[in-house]
Design a protein around this motif. Sequence first.
Motif, short mmCIF file in Angstrom:
data_model
loop_
_atom_site.label_atom_id
_atom_site.label_comp_id
_atom_site.label_asym_id
_atom_site.label_seq_id
_atom_site.Cartn_x
_atom_site.Cartn_y
_atom_site.Cartn_z
N ILE A 1 2.59 8.92 -1.58
CA ILE A 1 3.10 8.12 -0.45
C ILE A 1 3.24 9.01 0.78
CG2 ILE A 1 5.13 6.88 0.46
CD1 ILE A 1 5.54 5.58 -2.18
N ARG B 1 0.83 -1.19 0.00
CA ARG B 1 0.00 0.00 0.00
C ARG B 1 0.87 1.24 0.00
NH1 ARG B 1 -4.74 -1.64 4.14
NH2 ARG B 1 -4.81 0.63 4.26
N ARG B 2 0.24 2.40 -0.17
CA ARG B 2 1.03 3.63 -0.18
C ARG B 2 1.06 4.31 1.18
NH1 ARG B 2 -2.03 7.11 -4.84
NH2 ARG B 2 -1.51 5.29 -6.09
N ASP B 3 0.36 3.75 2.13
CA ASP B 3 0.24 4.43 3.42
C ASP B 3 1.10 3.80 4.52
OD1 ASP B 3 -1.11 2.10 3.83
OD2 ASP B 3 -3.05 3.00 4.28
N GLY B 4 2.05 2.94 4.13
CA GLY B 4 2.79 2.24 5.18
C GLY B 4 4.19 2.76 5.44
N ALA C 1 5.93 0.62 1.70
CA ALA C 1 4.93 1.28 0.86
C ALA C 1 5.42 1.20 -0.58
CB ALA C 1 4.74 2.74 1.27
N SER D 1 1.04 8.51 4.06
CA SER D 1 1.79 8.07 5.24
C SER D 1 2.02 9.21 6.24
CB SER D 1 3.15 7.50 4.79
OG SER D 1 2.99 6.42 3.88
N ASP E 1 -5.61 4.12 -3.48
CA ASP E 1 -4.31 3.47 -3.69
C ASP E 1 -4.26 2.99 -5.14
OD1 ASP E 1 -1.85 2.00 -3.17
OD2 ASP E 1 -2.42 2.06 -1.07
#
Lengths: 329, 329
Positions: free
Chosen positions: A237, A159-162, A222, A241, B45
């Motif tokens: 990202i 994912r892009r939020d990690g 991410a 994040s 995402d």
Amino acid sequence: MAGPGEFELIREYFASHFQTGAQPAGKPVARGNAAQSSVELGIGDDCALLVPPAGKLLATSVDTLVADVHFPAAADPYRIASRSLRVNLSDLAAMNAEPLWFTLALTLPESNAEWLEPFARGLADTARLFGITLVGGDTTKGPLSITIQVTGACERPLRRDGAGSGDHIYVSNKLGAAAAGLPIVLSDLEPSAEQRQQAEDAYYFPEPQFSVARAIGPYASAALDISDGLLADLGHICSASNLGAQLDLDRFPIAELAAAMDAETALETALTGGDDYQLCFTVPDEHLSAVQQLKLPISAVGRMRSVPGIHCQLNGQTWQPRLTGYRHF
Amino acid sequence: MAGPGEFELIREYFASHFQTGAQPAGKPVARGNAAQSSVELGIGDDCALLVPPAGKLLATSVDTLVADVHFPAAADPYRIASRSLRVNLSDLAAMNAEPLWFTLALTLPESNAEWLEPFARGLADTARLFGITLVGGDTTKGPLSITIQVTGACERPLRRDGAGSGDHIYVSNKLGAAAAGLPIVLSDLEPSAEQRQQAEDAYYFPEPQFSVARAIGPYASAALDISDGLLADLGHICSASNLGAQLDLDRFPIAELAAAMDAETALETALTGGDDYQLCFTVPDEHLSAVQQLKLPISAVGRMRSVPGIHCQLNGQTWQPRLTGYRHF
């Protein structure tokens, strides 16, 4: 002038390249690769019937390509098909999902065999290459536009939020080829044969980064694919994040086509040009050596940090691009 | 003129009506109804992440609606959204699938708040009504066009290839309202207020026949939704099942709007007019009494037979329509 109806169109040009026939009830489609084994009923009914892989997530993404916005309307239909499916597959790769099925919603000004035959062939060749199965579609009359939805199976989603503060920022391969090559693709410029090849390959045959995604899957925090330019996409990202980023541009991986331009334009093209479909991903410190040992075609280009915004450094100085990313409207 | 970018557009107009935010990793979207409980990660995402229902098939279908082909470009955006989602939901209903997720690929000439706000609201209201969740989308610049892909869970699929010779042919409710009402929808005709209401309801708020499909699921041998006119769509059951059909038109269920026309035009409209989204399904003899006991709003209109083609009878005589179904090209 009325050509063949919608149903004949689909049948003729897609059935010859895909396994499209509705199978008799109870007799599933002959099973080829992993993707096809999950299709109970393909094109030809109100819905396709699919067997989702047990114990996995489904990843799904949809993208529309509009003629003369996302590709030249007069381009070779085989190449339009390749580009259309590949940019969608790139979203699956970026999520670390394995391709299963896709659908095609095709809007065409007219029923045209000379266009449909190579388009269907390009789509089928690309689908075969990446192991994805066409399971449904719609053909409508209107301005040329291609909407593809891809679905894949995902065990370890990227994912892009990690991303975490301090994570190392990587990109796959080199950036800027598609943007640098676009003027060649769109015009009658006469560059060297090699440059034309590079430009057309970058634009019509972008490579979804499945291998890199698979390899980094256990280590990355991410990831996303770079479709709108690194600065714009890294920004996603960052915002997902709740972080910022610092990029070190001293040894930035600039694609050959872009590197042929003056240094400033080359760097700017690599950072802000769209359509590369390379991966941008982040790696926590504790996984850095594991990722380095993978010997992948990737480059470390900076670190995530807690201060918002993206800060670029070149030769020890702050560097600012004149543009940032592609605006859709 | 540059308006807000793609990402702001989606966020502003859809986030206010849908649950769109990417959730922090490991924290699934708050669980509402059955459909939402299967969404691990929604819009925002590279892909949506979905948990497929265990032990069920997935049914999926995609449809494009092009401005001034499938709806008047100047129509109320709320109603365009309603129609766009409902005609797609109708495919799920026709397969006897329960709605889970949908995606929206929206192509717009310009970023326009006055258009997007009611469109997003119409989509959200319709989605809520049918228990389906928006999980992804794409917004592109170009001629107005709406592509929706719906996915549902299916335990007892109603395919079009299962009909047997002698099976009873049924349709749900009454036919011809959408086709008879189309001139009212498209023009400034001044019919009675009641007629306008009927015409606009039929066109913008077609009712996906989930209840009928659920009820007949255990008994029907084949089914589809009537989008291109009964004769054309029954033709699909015939060809998929390698059969023909005989229709008895003596007590054919003609919608009120169509019935107001002369008898011949009324019947022809009911048989060949598109856009009704009623079900056509077939019932084997052994299940006939079970289906009759359901007390559904359905009518028996003929029988499947082994002779190819569709043969219509009215007052003991062969009847032929002047047109058969809608041609997309």
